[in-house]
Scaffold this active site. Structure first.
Site, PDB file in Angstrom:
ATOM      1  N   ARG A 258      -6.711  -6.185  -4.943  1.00  0.00           N
ATOM      2  CA  ARG A 258      -7.036  -7.329  -5.790  1.00  0.00           C
ATOM      3  C   ARG A 258      -8.355  -7.927  -5.324  1.00  0.00           C
ATOM      4  O   ARG A 258      -8.639  -7.981  -4.130  1.00  0.00           O
ATOM      5  CB  ARG A 258      -5.959  -8.416  -5.668  1.00  0.00           C
ATOM      6  CG  ARG A 258      -4.640  -8.099  -6.336  1.00  0.00           C
ATOM      7  CD  ARG A 258      -3.829  -9.387  -6.502  1.00  0.00           C
ATOM      8  NE  ARG A 258      -3.837 -10.209  -5.302  1.00  0.00           N
ATOM      9  CZ  ARG A 258      -2.934 -10.140  -4.333  1.00  0.00           C
ATOM     10  NH1 ARG A 258      -1.962  -9.272  -4.411  1.00  0.00           N
ATOM     11  NH2 ARG A 258      -3.007 -10.934  -3.274  1.00  0.00           N
TER      12      ARG A 258
ATOM     13  N   TYR B  71      -7.573  -0.564 -10.823  1.00  0.00           N
ATOM     14  CA  TYR B  71      -6.481  -0.502  -9.858  1.00  0.00           C
ATOM     15  C   TYR B  71      -5.557  -1.715  -9.897  1.00  0.00           C
ATOM     16  O   TYR B  71      -6.011  -2.854  -9.996  1.00  0.00           O
ATOM     17  CB  TYR B  71      -7.056  -0.378  -8.436  1.00  0.00           C
ATOM     18  CG  TYR B  71      -5.992  -0.133  -7.386  1.00  0.00           C
ATOM     19  CD1 TYR B  71      -5.254   1.040  -7.388  1.00  0.00           C
ATOM     20  CD2 TYR B  71      -5.724  -1.076  -6.413  1.00  0.00           C
ATOM     21  CE1 TYR B  71      -4.276   1.270  -6.432  1.00  0.00           C
ATOM     22  CE2 TYR B  71      -4.752  -0.859  -5.448  1.00  0.00           C
ATOM     23  CZ  TYR B  71      -4.029   0.317  -5.467  1.00  0.00           C
ATOM     24  OH  TYR B  71      -3.055   0.542  -4.524  1.00  0.00           O
TER      25      TYR B  71
ATOM     26  N   LYS C 177       0.205  -9.590 -12.241  1.00  0.00           N
ATOM     27  CA  LYS C 177      -0.143 -10.915 -11.726  1.00  0.00           C
ATOM     28  C   LYS C 177      -0.839 -11.770 -12.784  1.00  0.00           C
ATOM     29  O   LYS C 177      -0.613 -12.974 -12.875  1.00  0.00           O
ATOM     30  CB  LYS C 177      -1.052 -10.785 -10.501  1.00  0.00           C
ATOM     31  CG  LYS C 177      -0.532  -9.870  -9.411  1.00  0.00           C
ATOM     32  CD  LYS C 177       0.792 -10.306  -8.828  1.00  0.00           C
ATOM     33  CE  LYS C 177       1.119  -9.490  -7.587  1.00  0.00           C
ATOM     34  NZ  LYS C 177       2.451  -9.775  -7.034  1.00  0.00           N
TER      35      LYS C 177
ATOM     36  N   HIS D 232       6.202 -16.035  -7.997  1.00  0.00           N
ATOM     37  CA  HIS D 232       6.005 -14.802  -7.231  1.00  0.00           C
ATOM     38  C   HIS D 232       7.237 -14.599  -6.350  1.00  0.00           C
ATOM     39  O   HIS D 232       7.189 -14.772  -5.136  1.00  0.00           O
ATOM     40  CB  HIS D 232       4.728 -14.957  -6.397  1.00  0.00           C
ATOM     41  CG  HIS D 232       4.282 -13.699  -5.727  1.00  0.00           C
ATOM     42  ND1 HIS D 232       3.512 -13.708  -4.576  1.00  0.00           N
ATOM     43  CD2 HIS D 232       4.464 -12.397  -6.023  1.00  0.00           C
ATOM     44  CE1 HIS D 232       3.242 -12.468  -4.202  1.00  0.00           C
ATOM     45  NE2 HIS D 232       3.819 -11.657  -5.066  1.00  0.00           N
TER      46      HIS D 232
ATOM     47  N   SER E  43       2.523 -10.943  -0.565  1.00  0.00           N
ATOM     48  CA  SER E  43       2.565  -9.488  -0.678  1.00  0.00           C
ATOM     49  C   SER E  43       2.615  -8.853   0.708  1.00  0.00           C
ATOM     50  O   SER E  43       2.004  -9.350   1.657  1.00  0.00           O
ATOM     51  CB  SER E  43       1.332  -8.974  -1.434  1.00  0.00           C
ATOM     52  OG  SER E  43       1.334  -9.453  -2.752  1.00  0.00           O
TER      53      SER E  43
ATOM     54  N   CYS F 105       5.046  -8.662   2.800  1.00  0.00           N
ATOM     55  CA  CYS F 105       5.812  -9.402   3.809  1.00  0.00           C
ATOM     56  C   CYS F 105       7.305  -9.121   3.700  1.00  0.00           C
ATOM     57  O   CYS F 105       8.135  -9.947   4.080  1.00  0.00           O
ATOM     58  CB  CYS F 105       5.563 -10.902   3.674  1.00  0.00           C
ATOM     59  SG  CYS F 105       3.956 -11.440   4.293  1.00  0.00           S
TER      60      CYS F 105
ATOM     61  N   ASP G 103       9.438  -8.753  -7.264  1.00  0.00           N
ATOM     62  CA  ASP G 103       8.114  -9.383  -7.223  1.00  0.00           C
ATOM     63  C   ASP G 103       7.971 -10.644  -8.060  1.00  0.00           C
ATOM     64  O   ASP G 103       7.333 -11.591  -7.633  1.00  0.00           O
ATOM     65  CB  ASP G 103       7.056  -8.369  -7.664  1.00  0.00           C
ATOM     66  CG  ASP G 103       5.647  -8.793  -7.278  1.00  0.00           C
ATOM     67  OD1 ASP G 103       5.459  -9.290  -6.147  1.00  0.00           O
ATOM     68  OD2 ASP G 103       4.730  -8.634  -8.091  1.00  0.00           O
TER      69      ASP G 103
ATOM     70  N   ARG H  28       0.045   2.373  -3.005  1.00  0.00           N
ATOM     71  CA  ARG H  28       1.189   1.910  -3.785  1.00  0.00           C
ATOM     72  C   ARG H  28       2.002   3.048  -4.388  1.00  0.00           C
ATOM     73  O   ARG H  28       1.512   4.142  -4.608  1.00  0.00           O
ATOM     74  CB  ARG H  28       0.696   1.019  -4.933  1.00  0.00           C
ATOM     75  CG  ARG H  28      -0.066  -0.228  -4.504  1.00  0.00           C
ATOM     76  CD  ARG H  28       0.873  -1.326  -4.084  1.00  0.00           C
ATOM     77  NE  ARG H  28       0.170  -2.525  -3.615  1.00  0.00           N
ATOM     78  CZ  ARG H  28       0.679  -3.757  -3.659  1.00  0.00           C
ATOM     79  NH1 ARG H  28       1.885  -3.943  -4.161  1.00  0.00           N
ATOM     80  NH2 ARG H  28      -0.002  -4.777  -3.200  1.00  0.00           N
TER      81      ARG H  28
END
Length: 648
Positions: A111, A260, A269, A289, A311, A313, A336, A431
């Site tokens: 990102r 991406y 997002k 989130h 993210s 975690c 998510d 990913r």
């Protein structure tokens, strides 16, 4: 001859947020014939007027060679995967069933928060007003005029020679009153294939749009560099000019230059959180989130929990947990995003608006997340992981699950030797994009139109020092403060370098669609909507001892924390009050048959110096980043915490 379409010369008006034209007598077939554009899949005349107008506006702007209206079918998907293979964008992974590997341009791997903007008429609508000389970190603002210039500069003719794909998609089950519809145009077949996994995409959504209902408008292009030179033909992008724009007033999302992840899968997002949060504020619900899981105790009583972590975690690990405590069962609703609203009885209900998992690969293994490993080796697109000579994939965390005779090629296409090569085999933000339906522990209600009832909300992050394993908020206002004060080590999902402790309120710092102060007011207002609010907790699986080792084993052992949380939901007397919140009494946490010895006192110790510094850091952050927009209630919560910490 039918009336010719009158085309306005007005470019990207501030009101519409795009290059627009006025159509007086739409005739789509003639309209596209005049431009030499062929519709290679689908029929524009079968679409609603609003959908046609959206497509035509962007045809004028981007000037593609062809148009492909996606139907989401297996046949279409097979065709696109073959096309991507021919282009060299993906390669097959014969070790698994219908799995593929993509390697991006190394400049397009994460990102790009610094290039992500919210466009509103006034800066204060997007981010809190900071003092002169203090850079705001709770979002980036762009004026309508600058947005217009950015779009004109980048998108004009950017799809020449390419196919424009039209992706109709639903965030949430198609037709659910909790769901929302989007329409994305893109010049990337990789994005189409990924959006098919991550959303409900195709003809059923187009059918819903026939009544001319509104939809979130998503425009995406991988871009063409200003010098016209594509560095890697298999992965075109324009990293120097990448920009991701959101305009809440018109529900527009515009993304250029990156192919991406969340930069290009605009349902994720951009829609689910940034635009979603602004819609949620207007309509009185929450777009967060958060993972959603169902947990059943040995007595057969089931509850649903939503949890917000930054993210990388452990969100996916928790959402797919294999509990170590006998008699417990965890089922996954989502890993998510959670969209939550109160029903007519005051019960907070949540849906997972996504249809798949876009998970971080490194660290995922049979020891950390066996259910993910059972999910991802069918119908999956892997990106930027390493490949193996037996037709499979590899990443950090799989060292004990690969034969030494298997040769490894890293994410850059170079030979990689375990124990010798110094650079990572897989990119830290590599990913897997995989359908949720393949997860063996998906909850039976994960697609329930009405959503699942939420009994608790967890906040958490990576805190190596000072923060206990779990603590409970004293009340809803204190819980909102805990979310606002969240801090965590930075992750590989964004551009940040090194393991620094960052403020990440609600795990939403990169995803707020509007002023964070107003966001806090919105959360606080939930107390007026129901007398059945979920309890709020904070968890930290990542505390370390003086030896640098984790104090808590984590993974399946986290079920012991969930056990205590469920008992607290039932108001069991198994907690003691502390200055930061309620923690388990020494005998309350079920540690029976735990393979590792746990230092309970160290795990729950509250060092006064640490918490004094924590309070100062939160106070400084609120003062500098939220300023006058900080709700009085949160300011009072901070003052109360400071006074309590002084007693440690």
């Amino acid at each position: 001859m039918p009336d010719l379409i009158e085309k306005s010369s007005t470019l990207y008006t501030a009101e519409l947020g795009r290059f627009a034209k006025q159509l007086t007598a739409p005739n789509v077939g003639l309209y596209n014939q005049l431009r030499g554009i062929s519709v290679v899949h689908g029929n524009l005349q079968d679409l609603s007027q609003k959908v046609r107008n959206f497509i035509e506006d962007n045809v004028d702007l981007c000037q593609p060679e062809k148009i492909h209206v996606c139907d989401g079918s297996d046949t279409e998907n097979s065709h696109l995967l073959k096309l991507l293979q021919q282009q060299g964008t993906i390669v097959p992974l014969p070790k698994y069933e219908n799995c593929w590997l993509a390697r991006t341009n190394p400049a397009d791997t994460a990102r790009v928060e610094s290039k992500t903007f919210i466009c509103t008429d006034h800066r204060a609508d997007t981010i809190p007003t900071t003092k002169e000389g203090v850079k705001g970190t709770l979002g980036n603002w762009l004026s309508p005029r600058d947005m217009e210039a950015a779009v004109k500069d980048r998108f004009t003719g950017c799809m020449k020679g390419r196919t424009m794909y039209v992706i109709p998609f639903s965030m949430g089950p198609v037709g659910s009153p909790l769901s929302k519809i989007g329409l994305q145009v893109t010049d990337s077949a990789y994005v189409v294939a990924s959006m098919r996994i991550m959303t409900r995409m195709g003809k059923p959504v187009l059918d819903l749009l026939l009544d001319n209902r509104n939809f979130v408008k998503c425009l995406h292009s991988v871009g063409t560099p200003s010098n016209g030179v594509i560095q890697m033909s298999h992965w075109p992008c324009d990293p120097e000019r990448t920009i991701i724009l959101h305009r809440p007033a018109t529900n527009d999302i515009i993304s250029y230059g990156s192919g991406y992840g969340g930069n290009s899968l605009l349902g994720k997002k951009c829609f689910a959180l940034r635009i979603g949060s602004t819609i949620a504020q207007q309509e009185g619900w929450l777009a967060e989130h958060m993972l959603i899981l169902g947990v059943t105790n040995p007595a057969g009583k089931k509850r649903y929990i939503a949890a917000a972590f930054p993210s990388a975690c452990g969100k996916t690990n928790l959402a797919m947990m294999t509990p170590s405590l006998p008699g417990y069962k965890v089922e996954c609703v989502g890993d998510d995003i959670a969209w939550m609203r109160f029903d007519n009885h005051g019960q907070l209900r949540a849906i997972n608006p996504e249809n798949g998992f876009f998970g971080v690969a490194p660290g995922t293994s049979n020891s950390s997340n066996p259910n993910a490993m059972k999910t991802i080796f069918k119908d999956t697109i892997f990106t930027n992981v390493a490949s193996t000579s037996d037709g499979g994939v590899y990443w950090e965390g799989l060292e004990n699950e690969i034969d030494d005779s298997v040769k490894i090629t890293d994410w850059l296409g170079k030979p990689w030797v375990k124990g010798e090569t110094k650079t990572p085999a897989a990119h830290p933000n590599s990913r897997f994009c995989t359908p949720a339906v393949g997860c063996p522990i998906m909850d039976s209600q994960w697609e329930a139109s009405e959503g699942v009832p939420i009994s608790a909300i967890l906040f958490g992050g990576r805190r190596p020092k000072g923060v206990p394993l779990v603590y409970e908020a004293k009340n809803w206002e204190h819980g909102v403060f805990i979310g606002a004060a969240m801090r965590s080590e930075s992750t590989a999902a964004a551009e940040h370098k090194g393991k620094v402790i960052m403020h990440d309120p609600f795990a939403m710092r990169p995803f707020f669609g509007y002023n964070f102060g107003k966001y806090l007011e919105h959360w606080l207002s939930m107390e007026d909507k129901s007398s059945k609010l979920p309890k709020i907790f904070h968890v930290n699986w990542f505390r370390k001892g003086n030896d640098g080792k984790f104090l808590w084993p984590g993974f399946g052992e986290n079920s012991r924390v969930l056990d205590w949380i469920l008992r607290r939901i039932d108001n069991e007397d198994c907690a003691e009050d502390t200055p930061i919140g309620l923690i388990p009494t020494e005998s309350a946490l079920n540690l029976a048959n735990l393979n590792e010895e746990v230092d309970f006192k160290e795990l729950f110790s509250l060092p006064r110096d640490f918490w004094m510094e924590e309070v100062e850091a939160i106070e400084k952050y609120f003062k500098e980043q939220v300023g006058m927009d900080l709700p009085q209630t949160i300011e009072e919560q901070l003052k109360n915490l400071k006074n309590r910490v002084n007693t440690l």
